[in-house]
Design a protein around this motif. Structure first.
Motif, mmCIF file in Angstrom:
data_model
loop_
_atom_site.group_PDB
_atom_site.id
_atom_site.type_symbol
_atom_site.label_atom_id
_atom_site.label_comp_id
_atom_site.label_asym_id
_atom_site.label_seq_id
_atom_site.Cartn_x
_atom_site.Cartn_y
_atom_site.Cartn_z
ATOM 1 N N ALA A 1 0.814 -1.214 0.000
ATOM 2 C CA ALA A 1 0.000 0.000 0.000
ATOM 3 C C ALA A 1 0.849 1.266 0.000
ATOM 4 O O ALA A 1 0.412 2.316 -0.478
ATOM 5 N N ASP A 2 2.059 1.201 0.531
ATOM 6 C CA ASP A 2 2.917 2.382 0.612
ATOM 7 C C ASP A 2 4.025 2.357 -0.449
ATOM 8 O O ASP A 2 5.079 2.956 -0.274
ATOM 9 N N ALA A 3 3.766 1.670 -1.570
ATOM 10 C CA ALA A 3 4.755 1.590 -2.630
ATOM 11 C C ALA A 3 5.059 2.987 -3.175
ATOM 12 O O ALA A 3 4.166 3.805 -3.359
ATOM 13 N N VAL A 4 6.333 3.256 -3.439
ATOM 14 C CA VAL A 4 6.739 4.550 -3.985
ATOM 15 C C VAL A 4 6.682 4.508 -5.508
ATOM 16 O O VAL A 4 6.719 3.440 -6.117
ATOM 17 N N TYR A 5 6.553 5.699 -6.122
ATOM 18 C CA TYR A 5 6.460 5.761 -7.573
ATOM 19 C C TYR A 5 7.813 5.720 -8.255
ATOM 20 O O TYR A 5 7.932 5.250 -9.372
ATOM 21 N N SER A 6 8.843 6.222 -7.617
ATOM 22 C CA SER A 6 10.144 6.262 -8.267
ATOM 23 C C SER A 6 11.008 5.095 -7.813
ATOM 24 O O SER A 6 11.212 4.886 -6.618
ATOM 25 N N ASP A 7 11.501 4.349 -8.793
ATOM 26 C CA ASP A 7 12.422 3.249 -8.503
ATOM 27 C C ASP A 7 13.874 3.672 -8.662
ATOM 28 O O ASP A 7 14.782 2.853 -8.536
ATOM 29 N N MET A 8 14.115 4.947 -8.940
ATOM 30 C CA MET A 8 15.466 5.401 -9.247
ATOM 31 C C MET A 8 16.478 5.126 -8.129
ATOM 32 O O MET A 8 17.613 4.716 -8.421
ATOM 33 N N PRO A 9 16.145 5.325 -6.843
ATOM 34 C CA PRO A 9 17.139 5.010 -5.797
ATOM 35 C C PRO A 9 17.617 3.561 -5.862
ATOM 36 O O PRO A 9 18.785 3.274 -5.579
ATOM 37 N N ASP A 10 16.726 2.642 -6.238
ATOM 38 C CA ASP A 10 17.135 1.235 -6.376
ATOM 39 C C ASP A 10 18.133 1.070 -7.514
ATOM 40 O O ASP A 10 19.109 0.316 -7.404
ATOM 41 N N TYR A 11 17.902 1.771 -8.616
ATOM 42 C CA TYR A 11 18.781 1.619 -9.772
ATOM 43 C C TYR A 11 20.167 2.197 -9.529
ATOM 44 O O TYR A 11 21.147 1.704 -10.096
ATOM 45 N N TYR A 12 20.255 3.242 -8.701
ATOM 46 C CA TYR A 12 21.571 3.833 -8.437
ATOM 47 C C TYR A 12 22.441 2.935 -7.559
ATOM 48 O O TYR A 12 23.622 3.219 -7.369
ATOM 49 N N ARG A 13 21.896 1.855 -7.061
ATOM 50 C CA ARG A 13 22.726 0.855 -6.389
ATOM 51 C C ARG A 13 23.635 0.147 -7.410
ATOM 52 O O ARG A 13 24.679 -0.402 -7.051
ATOM 53 N N TYR A 14 23.204 0.137 -8.687
ATOM 54 C CA TYR A 14 23.909 -0.612 -9.716
ATOM 55 C C TYR A 14 24.644 0.275 -10.716
ATOM 56 O O TYR A 14 25.659 -0.132 -11.274
ATOM 57 N N LEU A 15 24.116 1.481 -10.966
ATOM 58 C CA LEU A 15 24.693 2.386 -11.941
ATOM 59 C C LEU A 15 24.758 3.778 -11.334
ATOM 60 O O LEU A 15 23.785 4.254 -10.740
ATOM 61 N N SER A 16 25.872 4.474 -11.489
ATOM 62 C CA SER A 16 26.002 5.813 -10.912
ATOM 63 C C SER A 16 26.906 6.662 -11.790
ATOM 64 O O SER A 16 27.609 6.151 -12.664
ATOM 65 N N SER A 17 26.885 7.977 -11.565
ATOM 66 C CA SER A 17 27.752 8.888 -12.304
ATOM 67 C C SER A 17 28.995 9.187 -11.479
ATOM 68 O O SER A 17 28.982 9.100 -10.246
ATOM 69 N N ALA A 18 30.054 9.577 -12.155
ATOM 70 C CA ALA A 18 31.318 9.866 -11.468
ATOM 71 C C ALA A 18 31.190 11.066 -10.537
ATOM 72 O O ALA A 18 31.912 11.167 -9.541
ATOM 73 N N THR A 19 30.248 11.972 -10.834
ATOM 74 C CA THR A 19 30.087 13.180 -10.016
ATOM 75 C C THR A 19 29.222 12.953 -8.785
ATOM 76 O O THR A 19 29.168 13.805 -7.907
ATOM 77 N N GLY A 20 28.542 11.808 -8.738
ATOM 78 C CA GLY A 20 27.632 11.548 -7.633
ATOM 79 C C GLY A 20 26.246 12.131 -7.833
ATOM 80 O O GLY A 20 25.356 11.944 -6.996
ATOM 81 N N THR A 21 26.015 12.824 -8.953
ATOM 82 C CA THR A 21 24.695 13.369 -9.259
ATOM 83 C C THR A 21 23.702 12.240 -9.493
ATOM 84 O O THR A 21 24.013 11.249 -10.153
ATOM 85 N N GLN A 22 22.504 12.410 -8.952
ATOM 86 C CA GLN A 22 21.430 11.448 -9.173
ATOM 87 C C GLN A 22 20.181 12.188 -9.639
ATOM 88 O O GLN A 22 20.021 13.378 -9.403
ATOM 89 N N PHE A 23 19.299 11.439 -10.296
ATOM 90 C CA PHE A 23 18.018 11.981 -10.716
ATOM 91 C C PHE A 23 16.899 11.122 -10.144
ATOM 92 O O PHE A 23 16.991 9.894 -10.132
#
Length: 283
Positions: free
Chosen positions: A222-244
């Motif tokens: 019931a409390d599922a979030v809409y953005s899965d992006m934090p999960d994906y940044y566990r596997y792929l990230s930018s060198a600057t540390g910027t996230q979207f």
């Protein structure tokens, strides 16, 4: 719909938390379903049949096999089309110029969120966060496209720096919910390996009546979030540390603003792609 699904031997549909890439060396599409404690992986193989007793020809789908409560580790799936009509390797459906806010072709693969495009085509490096196990799905000889796009739901792109502070917001547009793969040929084989056990199903072509392989990796809480992006940044990230992050846009008068929760109790999990990921085996 721009992709003619009716001519397929089988249709694969993947919905939910997963990372897709295209392995140029092995000429196949690959999807890694992220197996965290929130998302549940289910797989259904379905065959078409004419409904008994119907006055007109009504096609219904019957389950051939269902896989639920799969272990989080040691699960692998291979799907392959064979025969004269099968695509060799993989194809990606794209139709002319693409604009996430205005494009009309709902099947264009570019509706799938692309991590490299989010970062201005900057190369991505392996993420540093705790990683969950992956169920690896390998698909040979198919046409990849967007199967489901919700045009009524829009997202904004929220840029965050290495500290997690928001630095910029802009309208992003619609996001694909479901990856589709069209497989033609005389036969499509589905093989699943669970630990040391293996099962194979052979789906022989029936003209005009494609089989379905439905794969969903969804958070039904019931409390599922809409953005899965934090999960994906566990596997792929930018060198600057910027996230979207991708945050749903709530129109004025539609109710209270949503912060991390669901809108109208709807479920939404979206897969992502990465151009410079050579294989899901590298995750």
């Amino acid at each position: 719909m721009s992709v003619n699904e009716g001519s397929a031997t089988a249709l694969v549909r993947f919905t939910g938390l997963g990372i897709i890439c295209f392995n140029k060396d092995k000429q196949r599409g690959e999807i890694a379903a992220v197996r965290d404690s929130k998302h549940t992986l289910t797989i259904k193989l379905q065959r078409p049949a004419f409904q008994e007793g119907a006055e007109n020809d009504v096609i219904v789908y019957e389950d051939i096999a269902t896989y639920q409560q799969l272990p989080e580790e040691d699960v692998q799936i291979e799907i392959k089309a064979s025969g004269a009509a099968a695509i060799k390797g993989y194809e990606i459906y794209q139709s002319g110029d693409f604009d996430r806010l205005n494009s009309s072709d709902l099947n264009d693969f570019r509706w799938i969120v692309n991590m490299n495009a989010l970062h201005g085509d900057m190369p991505l490096t392996p993420g540093q966060g705790e990683r969950h196990p992956l169920t690896k799905i390998y698909i040979d000889n198919g046409l990849f496209y967007t199967h489901k796009l919700d045009t009524n739901l829009y997202f904004e792109k929220v840029q965050k720096d290495a500290t997690g502070a928001t630095t910029q917001r802009e309208i992003f547009g619609s996001i694909a919910e479901t990856i589709g793969v069209k497989l033609e040929g005389d036969e499509v084989s589905f093989t699943i390996r669970i630990g040391g056990k293996e099962e194979t199903h052979s789906l022989e072509r029936v003209a005009g009546l494609p089989f379905r392989i439905e794969i969903a990796n969804m958070d039904h809480s019931a409390d599922a979030v809409y953005s899965d992006m934090p999960d994906y940044y566990r596997y792929l990230s930018s060198a600057t540390g910027t996230q979207f992050d991708l945050s749903p846009v709530v129109e004025e008068g539609a109710g209270a603003a949503v912060s991390g929760g669901s809108i109208n109790m709807r479920e939404f999990c979206h897969p992502i792609g990465a151009d410079d990921l050579m294989s899901i085996d590298d995750l």
